[in-house]
Scaffold this motif. Structure first.
Motif, PDB file in Angstrom:
ATOM      1  N   CYS B  56      41.464  21.006  61.174  1.00 38.93           N
ATOM      2  CA  CYS B  56      40.927  21.337  59.855  1.00 38.93           C
ATOM      3  C   CYS B  56      39.755  22.315  59.973  1.00 38.93           C
ATOM      4  O   CYS B  56      38.863  22.129  60.789  1.00 38.93           O
ATOM      5  CB  CYS B  56      40.485  20.064  59.167  1.00 38.93           C
ATOM      6  N   THR B  57      39.813  23.355  59.146  1.00 37.60           N
ATOM      7  CA  THR B  57      38.734  24.338  59.155  1.00 37.60           C
ATOM      8  C   THR B  57      37.755  24.111  58.014  1.00 37.60           C
ATOM      9  O   THR B  57      36.917  24.967  57.734  1.00 37.60           O
ATOM     10  CB  THR B  57      39.307  25.746  59.017  1.00 37.60           C
ATOM     11  N   SER B  58      37.927  22.993  57.288  1.00 36.59           N
ATOM     12  CA  SER B  58      37.060  22.672  56.143  1.00 36.59           C
ATOM     13  C   SER B  58      37.102  23.765  55.089  1.00 36.59           C
ATOM     14  O   SER B  58      36.104  24.071  54.454  1.00 36.59           O
ATOM     15  CB  SER B  58      35.611  22.438  56.584  1.00 36.59           C
ATOM     16  N   CYS B  59      38.270  24.378  54.912  1.00 35.82           N
ATOM     17  CA  CYS B  59      38.348  25.469  53.960  1.00 35.82           C
ATOM     18  C   CYS B  59      38.446  24.975  52.525  1.00 35.82           C
ATOM     19  O   CYS B  59      38.264  25.737  51.585  1.00 35.82           O
ATOM     20  CB  CYS B  59      39.553  26.347  54.278  1.00 35.82           C
ATOM     21  N   MET B  60      38.813  23.716  52.309  1.00 34.08           N
ATOM     22  CA  MET B  60      38.868  23.093  50.992  1.00 34.08           C
ATOM     23  C   MET B  60      40.020  23.597  50.122  1.00 34.08           C
ATOM     24  O   MET B  60      40.053  23.315  48.926  1.00 34.08           O
ATOM     25  CB  MET B  60      37.556  23.289  50.228  1.00 34.08           C
ATOM     26  N   CYS B  62      43.030  22.598  50.253  1.00 36.06           N
ATOM     27  CA  CYS B  62      43.803  21.422  49.831  1.00 36.06           C
ATOM     28  C   CYS B  62      43.152  20.763  48.622  1.00 36.06           C
ATOM     29  O   CYS B  62      43.824  20.380  47.668  1.00 36.06           O
ATOM     30  CB  CYS B  62      43.940  20.439  50.980  1.00 36.06           C
ATOM     31  N   PRO B  83      38.979  16.484  54.380  1.00 40.64           N
ATOM     32  CA  PRO B  83      39.523  15.908  53.139  1.00 40.64           C
ATOM     33  C   PRO B  83      39.870  14.426  53.284  1.00 40.64           C
ATOM     34  O   PRO B  83      40.288  13.972  54.350  1.00 40.64           O
ATOM     35  CB  PRO B  83      40.786  16.747  52.908  1.00 40.64           C
ATOM     36  N   CYS B 100      47.748  24.002  53.210  1.00 39.56           N
ATOM     37  CA  CYS B 100      46.811  23.989  54.338  1.00 39.56           C
ATOM     38  C   CYS B 100      47.151  25.104  55.328  1.00 39.56           C
ATOM     39  O   CYS B 100      48.258  25.148  55.872  1.00 39.56           O
ATOM     40  CB  CYS B 100      46.870  22.650  55.044  1.00 39.56           C
ATOM     41  N   THR B 102      46.144  25.697  58.348  1.00 41.44           N
ATOM     42  CA  THR B 102      46.148  25.380  59.788  1.00 41.44           C
ATOM     43  C   THR B 102      47.044  24.193  60.127  1.00 41.44           C
ATOM     44  O   THR B 102      46.974  23.671  61.229  1.00 41.44           O
ATOM     45  CB  THR B 102      44.727  25.059  60.253  1.00 41.44           C
ATOM     46  N   LEU B 105      47.086  19.025  57.693  1.00 36.50           N
ATOM     47  CA  LEU B 105      47.697  17.907  56.968  1.00 36.50           C
ATOM     48  C   LEU B 105      49.179  17.882  57.302  1.00 36.50           C
ATOM     49  O   LEU B 105      49.818  18.928  57.382  1.00 36.50           O
ATOM     50  CB  LEU B 105      47.512  18.091  55.456  1.00 36.50           C
TER      51      LEU B 105
END
Ligand code: SF4
Ligand code: SF4
Lengths: 337, 178
Positions: B56-60, B62, B83, B100, B102, B105
């Motif tokens: 997860c790249t914490s891109c938000m 999702c 998430p 997503c 990457t 999920l």
């Protein structure tokens, strides 16, 4: 060793057969109603209590639950009537089935009174639904009032056709004696003598006992079980859950005698001599009543609920006309036969 | 009754009684005796969503794509947000998985999600890392296949429920160090 004479009394045996078998029929019919409705609606119905018997004991479980529940009497209700009417309802519902014979010799009443047994049974059944109105009044709740008013409207709508259907049959048979009525149906049953009267009987009983599509007085979607709103525990079991089915049993028993030939063609000998024949006759009558009840509960699976005004206009227009037609047929039969 | 011909009404009543009798004699039941039987969805129903936090790249994305706002980003100890899904809101549309970038999920076959308390439906990133344990309620569970061929419902028992499928292997994309 001689048996005491009371042990062989036909009154006792009629009473026992009627009481025991009516309870068995009641248990079966409620189970059958749920099962049939479930089958038509692609469900399974009662299952988890006694899965080997197909959920047959569900009703007993329900009854235990009803009896265990706390008895609640609303503050505003008329307490005396609230408590007294449900037992009276069941008594009046079951009593008519004891007034008619189950075989020529098995009867609670003896000869001169038995002659009027059918008429007395009918009279009691017509009183029964006045008690429903009383129940709705005693509860003192607006839904119960509405339900009671609906029931009162329904009573006027079904009693006259139902009464004329039976009266027409009495005219056809030229008698009101149940034993003679059955003896006249040895070859042709009443439903063939006068099919119109039979149809009126079916519709009338469906209305009288709140079978679908006439579940109007106590339709939960409209009036929260109508006159029986606020009844709980044993009282609910006595009225809504049990009493109406018992009334249905009584109506079906009368119908089996008048329209379906009663114990004909079985004609047993006098009572203590021909015990088996008499029991066979009684069972044959009760089987016919059971089949009638099966039809009535089957309607639940397929019928929608009619609206009150539709039902009333249907009843006053069509059923009454049918009942008059049935009377006309019977008059012709009275003159010709 | 109004405006309806008498003959039509009588025919309708007889017809409905006929249909009722047909089903009374030959019922076509859809009932599945859960938990003794479990329907076999044959891959057509989406299941529980897993998360590889390493990816997860914490891109938000999702959280933003989720139509029911079921995803909330939780701050973890390493100072990054991951998430977490509220299964009380999630409609299993799997948009989040599709979105997503990457493949952090991933979808699973786990569809037996039942919760005792409302709070249990809140999945935080650390819970989402391992698939939930589906408790065995009865010793023998049978998988059931419904066949709707020729308008009939046929229930076919498809043998006992085997072990759950192993999780899909991680696709080879560069992993972001967490
Ligand atoms: S599956 Fe759909 S509803 Fe559920 S969290 Fe993902 S995007 Fe939201
Ligand atoms: S799970 Fe995927 S979409 Fe969601 S924040 Fe992480 S990388 Fe982005």
């Amino acid at each position: 060793m001689d048996l005491p004479s009371w042990l062989l009394s036909p009154k006792l045996w009629d009473f026992l057969v009627d009481a025991v078998i009516s309870m068995v029929i009641l248990l079966t019919i409620v189970w059958a109603e749920r099962k049939i409705a479930a089958r038509v609606q692609m469900r399974v119905g009662p299952y988890h209590i006694s899965p080997k018997l197909g959920g047959y004991l569900q009703l007993i479980a329900d009854a235990i639950r009803f009896v265990m529940q706390e008895v609640i009497i609303p503050v505003d209700a008329n307490a005396v009537l609230f408590v007294a009417l449900p037992p009276l309802f069941v008594t009046l519902a079951l009593l008519p089935s004891f007034l008619v014979p189950l075989s020529p010799y098995l009867a609670v009443l003896s000869r001169p009174a038995l002659h009027y047994g059918l008429v007395m049974a009918l009279a009691l059944l017509f009183y029964l639904f006045i008690i429903v109105v009383g129940i709705g009044w005693a509860v003192n709740n607006r839904f119960a009032y509405i339900g009671a008013a609906r029931e009162a409207l329904m009573i006027t709508a079904y009693e006259i056709p139902l009464l004329s259907a039976f009266a027409a049959m009495f005219l056809t048979y030229r008698t009101i004696d149940p034993i003679e009525i059955v003896s006249k149906q040895t070859y042709i049953v009443g439903a063939i003598y006068n099919p119109l009267a039979f149809i009126v009987y079916i519709i009338g009983v469906a209305m009288a006992t709140s079978r679908f599509p006439f579940e109007i007085a106590d339709y939960e979607g409209d009036v929260a079980t109508g006159p029986y709103s606020d009844f709980s525990s044993i009282f609910l079991a006595l009225t809504y859950a049990g009493g109406i089915y018992i009334a249905l049993f009584s109506y079906s028993l009368l119908g089996a005698l008048v329209f379906l030939g009663g114990w004909a063609p079985i004609s047993p000998g006098p009572w203590p001599a021909d015990v088996i024949g008499n029991f066979a006759a009684a069972l044959w009558v009760l089987l016919k009543a059971f089949i009638l009840m099966l039809f009535f509960v089957f309607l639940r699976a397929v019928m929608p609920v009619a609206r009150l005004d539709h039902t009333l206009s249907f009843s006053w227009k069509w059923v009454l006309a049918l009942a008059l037609g049935a009377t006309a047929i019977s008059t012709v039969e009275y003159l010709l036969l | 009754m109004a405006g309806q011909k008498v003959g039509e009404a009588i025919r309708a009543v007889l017809e409905v009684i006929g249909i009722g009798l047909k089903y009374t004699i030959k019922p076509e039941r859809l009932t599945v005796y859960y938990p003794y039987e479990v329907p076999d969805y044959m891959g057509r129903v989406r299941g529980w969503i897993g998360l590889w936090t390493e990816r997860c790249t914490s891109c938000m994305i999702c959280a933003r794509i989720c139509p029911t706002n079921a995803i909330k980003m939780y701050m973890e100890k390493n100072g990054r947000r991951y998430p977490g899904i509220d299964y009380g809101r999630c409609i299993m549309c799997h948009y989040c998985i599709d979105a997503c970038p990457t493949y952090a999920l991933y979808p699973t076959d786990i569809r037996d999600l039942a919760f005792y308390r409302h709070e249990d439906m809140m999945y935080t990133p650390d819970i989402m890392r391992k698939p939930p344990q589906v408790p065995k309620l009865v010793p023998k569970v049978v998988k059931v296949v419904h066949e709707y061929s020729k308008g009939k419902v046929v229930k076919v028992a498809a043998g006992e429920l085997g072990e759950p499928k192993p999780l899909p292997p991680a696709p080879s994309v560069p992993v972001v160090e967490s």
